[in-house]
Scaffold this motif. Sequence first.
Motif, PDB file in Angstrom:
ATOM      1  N   ILE A  63       0.839  -1.203   0.000  1.00  0.00           N
ATOM      2  CA  ILE A  63       0.000   0.000   0.000  1.00  0.00           C
ATOM      3  C   ILE A  63       0.875   1.255   0.000  1.00  0.00           C
ATOM      4  O   ILE A  63       0.599   2.216  -0.734  1.00  0.00           O
ATOM      5  CB  ILE A  63      -0.963  -0.009   1.198  1.00  0.00           C
ATOM      6  CG1 ILE A  63      -1.992  -1.130   1.049  1.00  0.00           C
ATOM      7  CG2 ILE A  63      -1.677   1.334   1.346  1.00  0.00           C
ATOM      8  CD1 ILE A  63      -2.836  -1.372   2.273  1.00  0.00           C
ATOM      9  N   ASN A  64       1.957   1.248   0.789  1.00  0.00           N
ATOM     10  CA  ASN A  64       2.856   2.409   0.839  1.00  0.00           C
ATOM     11  C   ASN A  64       3.471   2.702  -0.525  1.00  0.00           C
ATOM     12  O   ASN A  64       3.515   3.854  -0.969  1.00  0.00           O
ATOM     13  CB  ASN A  64       3.965   2.187   1.854  1.00  0.00           C
ATOM     14  CG  ASN A  64       3.474   2.216   3.278  1.00  0.00           C
ATOM     15  OD1 ASN A  64       2.380   2.684   3.556  1.00  0.00           O
ATOM     16  ND2 ASN A  64       4.270   1.687   4.186  1.00  0.00           N
ATOM     17  N   VAL A  65       3.959   1.676  -1.188  1.00  0.00           N
ATOM     18  CA  VAL A  65       4.596   1.881  -2.491  1.00  0.00           C
ATOM     19  C   VAL A  65       3.562   2.345  -3.517  1.00  0.00           C
ATOM     20  O   VAL A  65       3.835   3.218  -4.346  1.00  0.00           O
ATOM     21  CB  VAL A  65       5.335   0.599  -2.939  1.00  0.00           C
ATOM     22  CG1 VAL A  65       5.846   0.728  -4.353  1.00  0.00           C
ATOM     23  CG2 VAL A  65       6.493   0.301  -2.000  1.00  0.00           C
ATOM     24  N   PHE A  66       2.366   1.778  -3.447  1.00  0.00           N
ATOM     25  CA  PHE A  66       1.328   2.215  -4.366  1.00  0.00           C
ATOM     26  C   PHE A  66       0.943   3.672  -4.104  1.00  0.00           C
ATOM     27  O   PHE A  66       0.671   4.419  -5.046  1.00  0.00           O
ATOM     28  CB  PHE A  66       0.110   1.293  -4.267  1.00  0.00           C
ATOM     29  CG  PHE A  66      -0.856   1.484  -5.392  1.00  0.00           C
ATOM     30  CD1 PHE A  66      -0.496   1.178  -6.689  1.00  0.00           C
ATOM     31  CD2 PHE A  66      -2.109   1.994  -5.150  1.00  0.00           C
ATOM     32  CE1 PHE A  66      -1.378   1.375  -7.739  1.00  0.00           C
ATOM     33  CE2 PHE A  66      -3.008   2.192  -6.188  1.00  0.00           C
ATOM     34  CZ  PHE A  66      -2.640   1.881  -7.483  1.00  0.00           C
ATOM     35  N   LEU A  67       0.945   4.095  -2.850  1.00  0.00           N
ATOM     36  CA  LEU A  67       0.683   5.506  -2.539  1.00  0.00           C
ATOM     37  C   LEU A  67       1.767   6.410  -3.113  1.00  0.00           C
ATOM     38  O   LEU A  67       1.481   7.513  -3.593  1.00  0.00           O
ATOM     39  CB  LEU A  67       0.580   5.709  -1.028  1.00  0.00           C
ATOM     40  CG  LEU A  67      -0.677   5.200  -0.349  1.00  0.00           C
ATOM     41  CD1 LEU A  67      -0.554   5.336   1.156  1.00  0.00           C
ATOM     42  CD2 LEU A  67      -1.898   5.923  -0.858  1.00  0.00           C
ATOM     43  N   ILE A  68       3.012   5.955  -3.071  1.00  0.00           N
ATOM     44  CA  ILE A  68       4.106   6.738  -3.647  1.00  0.00           C
ATOM     45  C   ILE A  68       3.936   6.854  -5.160  1.00  0.00           C
ATOM     46  O   ILE A  68       4.129   7.932  -5.742  1.00  0.00           O
ATOM     47  CB  ILE A  68       5.473   6.113  -3.291  1.00  0.00           C
ATOM     48  CG1 ILE A  68       5.729   6.270  -1.790  1.00  0.00           C
ATOM     49  CG2 ILE A  68       6.601   6.746  -4.094  1.00  0.00           C
ATOM     50  CD1 ILE A  68       6.909   5.471  -1.286  1.00  0.00           C
ATOM     51  N   VAL A  69       3.551   5.753  -5.804  1.00  0.00           N
ATOM     52  CA  VAL A  69       3.320   5.778  -7.251  1.00  0.00           C
ATOM     53  C   VAL A  69       2.207   6.770  -7.590  1.00  0.00           C
ATOM     54  O   VAL A  69       2.351   7.608  -8.487  1.00  0.00           O
ATOM     55  CB  VAL A  69       2.980   4.355  -7.767  1.00  0.00           C
ATOM     56  CG1 VAL A  69       2.469   4.395  -9.192  1.00  0.00           C
ATOM     57  CG2 VAL A  69       4.190   3.445  -7.667  1.00  0.00           C
ATOM     58  N   LEU A  70       1.100   6.690  -6.870  1.00  0.00           N
ATOM     59  CA  LEU A  70      -0.011   7.619  -7.112  1.00  0.00           C
ATOM     60  C   LEU A  70       0.392   9.063  -6.837  1.00  0.00           C
ATOM     61  O   LEU A  70       0.039   9.970  -7.595  1.00  0.00           O
ATOM     62  CB  LEU A  70      -1.205   7.248  -6.238  1.00  0.00           C
ATOM     63  CG  LEU A  70      -1.983   6.006  -6.639  1.00  0.00           C
ATOM     64  CD1 LEU A  70      -3.073   5.730  -5.627  1.00  0.00           C
ATOM     65  CD2 LEU A  70      -2.562   6.159  -8.018  1.00  0.00           C
TER      66      LEU A  70
END
Length: 181
Positions: A63-70
Motif C-alpha cells: 500500500i505504501n509503495v502504491f501511494l508513492i506511485v499515485l
Amino acid sequence: MNALLECRKVKRTALLPALLLGGVLSAAFPVVLLLVREDAYIHLPGKPLDILFSAGWPTMTLINVFLIVLGACILYHVEFSGHAIQRMDTLPLRPGGLIVGKFVLLSLSCVVVFALEGAALYFCAARWFRVAGGFLPTLTKAMAYSFLLTLPVVSVMLLISSLCQNMWVTLGIGVIGVFAA
C-alpha cells in the motif's frame, strides 16, 4: 521554498487527502487482521514486533509503495496539464528545484503515513501483546529504517513521472514496478 510552492499547487488536487486516506487504510490493516484472527497471532512464539511485521507488513508495504506511485503521478500531472511545465521555464526557477520540492513533499507525506502505521502497530502490540517499555524505541527504529528504504522509490517514481507526460503511462510503469518487485 520549492516545497512551499509545491504545497500551494497541491491544494487544488486531492493528493494530500488521498495519501492520508491510504495511510489510514494501511494503518488499519494490522488492527483488523488482529481483530479477525486474534488467536492465530497472539500465541505465536517470538517478539511482538516480529509477529506484527510478519503478519501485516507485506501488505502495508505494498500500500505504501502504491501511494508513492499515485503521489508521483498526481504531482507531475499538475505540471503537465495545461502545459504549465513549459511556462515554468520562463520563471527564475531552477528545473532541478522542481523535483527537489516534489521529493520533499512526497517524503513528508510518507513520514505522516509511517507515523500512522507506527501508531497502529503500537496499538496492536499494547492491546494484544502487552508489550514492555523497550518496544517503542525498537518500533521507531524499524519505522525509520522502512522510511529510508522508501526514499529510493520516491526518487525513481518522480524521475519516471518527470519523463512521461501522460499520467497513465507513469501509473502503468509504477504498477508494473510494484508487482515486479
